[in-house]
Write a protein that holds these residues in place. Structure first.
Motif, PDB file in Angstrom:
ATOM      1  N   UNK A  49       1.107   4.130  -2.947  1.00 57.07           N
ATOM      2  CA  UNK A  49       0.984   5.571  -2.704  1.00 57.07           C
ATOM      3  C   UNK A  49       2.167   6.318  -3.298  1.00 57.07           C
ATOM      4  N   UNK A  50       3.361   5.754  -3.131  1.00 53.14           N
ATOM      5  CA  UNK A  50       4.570   6.388  -3.668  1.00 53.14           C
ATOM      6  C   UNK A  50       4.519   6.475  -5.188  1.00 53.14           C
ATOM      7  N   UNK A  51       3.906   5.461  -5.825  1.00 56.52           N
ATOM      8  CA  UNK A  51       3.829   5.422  -7.287  1.00 56.52           C
ATOM      9  C   UNK A  51       2.539   6.053  -7.823  1.00 56.52           C
ATOM     10  N   UNK A  52       1.751   6.652  -6.931  1.00 58.65           N
ATOM     11  CA  UNK A  52       0.489   7.314  -7.311  1.00 58.65           C
ATOM     12  C   UNK A  52      -0.507   6.334  -7.928  1.00 58.65           C
ATOM     13  N   UNK A  53      -0.553   5.121  -7.360  1.00 59.28           N
ATOM     14  CA  UNK A  53      -1.498   4.101  -7.823  1.00 59.28           C
ATOM     15  C   UNK A  53      -2.647   4.011  -6.829  1.00 59.28           C
ATOM     16  N   UNK A  54      -3.871   4.029  -7.331  1.00 57.25           N
ATOM     17  CA  UNK A  54      -5.041   3.989  -6.457  1.00 57.25           C
ATOM     18  C   UNK A  54      -5.127   2.664  -5.699  1.00 57.25           C
ATOM     19  N   UNK A  55      -5.618   2.731  -4.470  1.00 59.50           N
ATOM     20  CA  UNK A  55      -5.717   1.547  -3.613  1.00 59.50           C
ATOM     21  C   UNK A  55      -6.643   0.493  -4.215  1.00 59.50           C
TER      22      UNK A  55
ATOM     23  N   UNK B 272       0.828  -1.209   0.000  1.00 62.89           N
ATOM     24  CA  UNK B 272       0.000   0.000   0.000  1.00 62.89           C
ATOM     25  C   UNK B 272       0.861   1.257   0.000  1.00 62.89           C
ATOM     26  N   UNK B 273       1.937   1.239   0.787  1.00 64.85           N
ATOM     27  CA  UNK B 273       2.853   2.381   0.827  1.00 64.85           C
ATOM     28  C   UNK B 273       3.535   2.572  -0.519  1.00 64.85           C
TER      29      UNK B 273
ATOM     30  N   UNK C  11       1.976  -2.852  -9.149  1.00 62.75           N
ATOM     31  CA  UNK C  11       1.158  -3.022  -7.939  1.00 62.75           C
ATOM     32  C   UNK C  11       0.151  -4.157  -8.120  1.00 62.75           C
ATOM     33  N   UNK C  12      -0.437  -4.265  -9.294  1.00 60.23           N
ATOM     34  CA  UNK C  12      -1.388  -5.361  -9.554  1.00 60.23           C
ATOM     35  C   UNK C  12      -0.688  -6.711  -9.487  1.00 60.23           C
TER      36      UNK C  12
END
Length: 257
Positions: free
Chosen positions: A63-69, A59-60, A146-147
């Motif tokens: 956020x750093x990569x500007x990817x939605x949760x 999750x962190x 992230x996915x």
């Protein structure tokens, strides 16, 4: 969300519903006893100890990569309840095919995990990650990473849901399916992306090296009677180093965008 994505979402939920029954259906048939309750609490405690730190780490990073949760959550859910049962079906199918060529039962039993899981599991975990990205309309490299992490992590949590097994695998858990799927998913994306043509060789390396890593991890080469396992150390270091290169590439492209 257009009509095609709504249909994809519906299929995603249908497959997840099958997975929920497949993964959790047996719980309803178990007798409620003091021992079963103790085991359940132990399972939940071990899973929490494993799940929460890695979840917040991903999750962190998101956020750093500007990817939605929602990318994390959708892919994690699919990795847990779609990729798992599809991989089981894929492994079973490959087993049937292999049994026609490998006649020696001892050889078959020794090599069956190596000849099935690296191919079926990596395919379906990455496919689940891309399905989540398609449904959400995400095409950027950061979301792909992230996915991939989330799908692999969801798969890992379900696979290690037994307390005793989870305790034995926690050390290598993050370095196996979570990183495997992240590297493979980014690799496939780089292979077919028109934007990142210059990274296609690296994408191919990510896919092939991870499948080979998984193959060796599941092969008899992994097994040893000694507590010090050099093969495990080498596989862990190799996978971690590849992931670091993937992460550096994603950060580089993110800073340029």
């Amino acid at each position: 969300m257009n009509k095609t994505r709504r249909i994809a979402l519906y299929i995603y939920l249908v497959l997840a519903g099958i997975g929920l029954q497949f993964e959790l259906g047996d719980m309803a048939n178990k007798d409620i006893t003091l021992e079963a309750g103790r085991d359940l609490i132990l399972n939940l405690a071990v899973l929490a100890a494993f799940f929460l730190p890695i979840y917040f780490l991903i999750k962190k990073l998101a956020k750093k990569l500007s990817v939605e949760t929602i990318v994390l959550g959708t892919a994690l859910f699919g990795g847990a309840f779609i990729a798992g049962w599809l991989s089981f079906a894929g492994n079973s199918l490959i087993d049937i095919i292999n049994s026609n060529f490998i006649k020696d039962p001892a050889v078959f039993n020794d090599w069956t995990n190596a000849l099935t899981a690296p191919f079926a599991e990596e395919f379906f975990k990455a496919l689940t990650a891309f399905a989540a990205l398609y449904i959400l309309g995400k095409k950027d490299l950061q979301s792909v990473l992230i996915a991939g992490l989330s799908s692999g992590f969801g798969f890992q949590v379900i696979e290690n849901s037994g307390a005793l097994e989870a305790i034995g695998r926690i050390a290598g858990g993050f370095a196996s399916h979570t990183l495997y799927t992240a590297v493979v998913t980014v690799g496939v994306y780089l292979l077919f992306s028109k934007v990142y043509k210059k990274y296609r060789r690296f994408g191919l390396w990510c896919v092939v090296s991870t499948v080979v890593n998984h193959f060796i991890w599941n092969s008899p080469f992994y097994e040893t009677e000694h507590r010090i396992n050099l093969v495990v150390g080498a596989l862990f270091a190799f996978l971690a180093a590849t992931f670091v290169e993937v992460y550096r590439l994603v950060i580089k492209e993110h800073n340029l965008s």
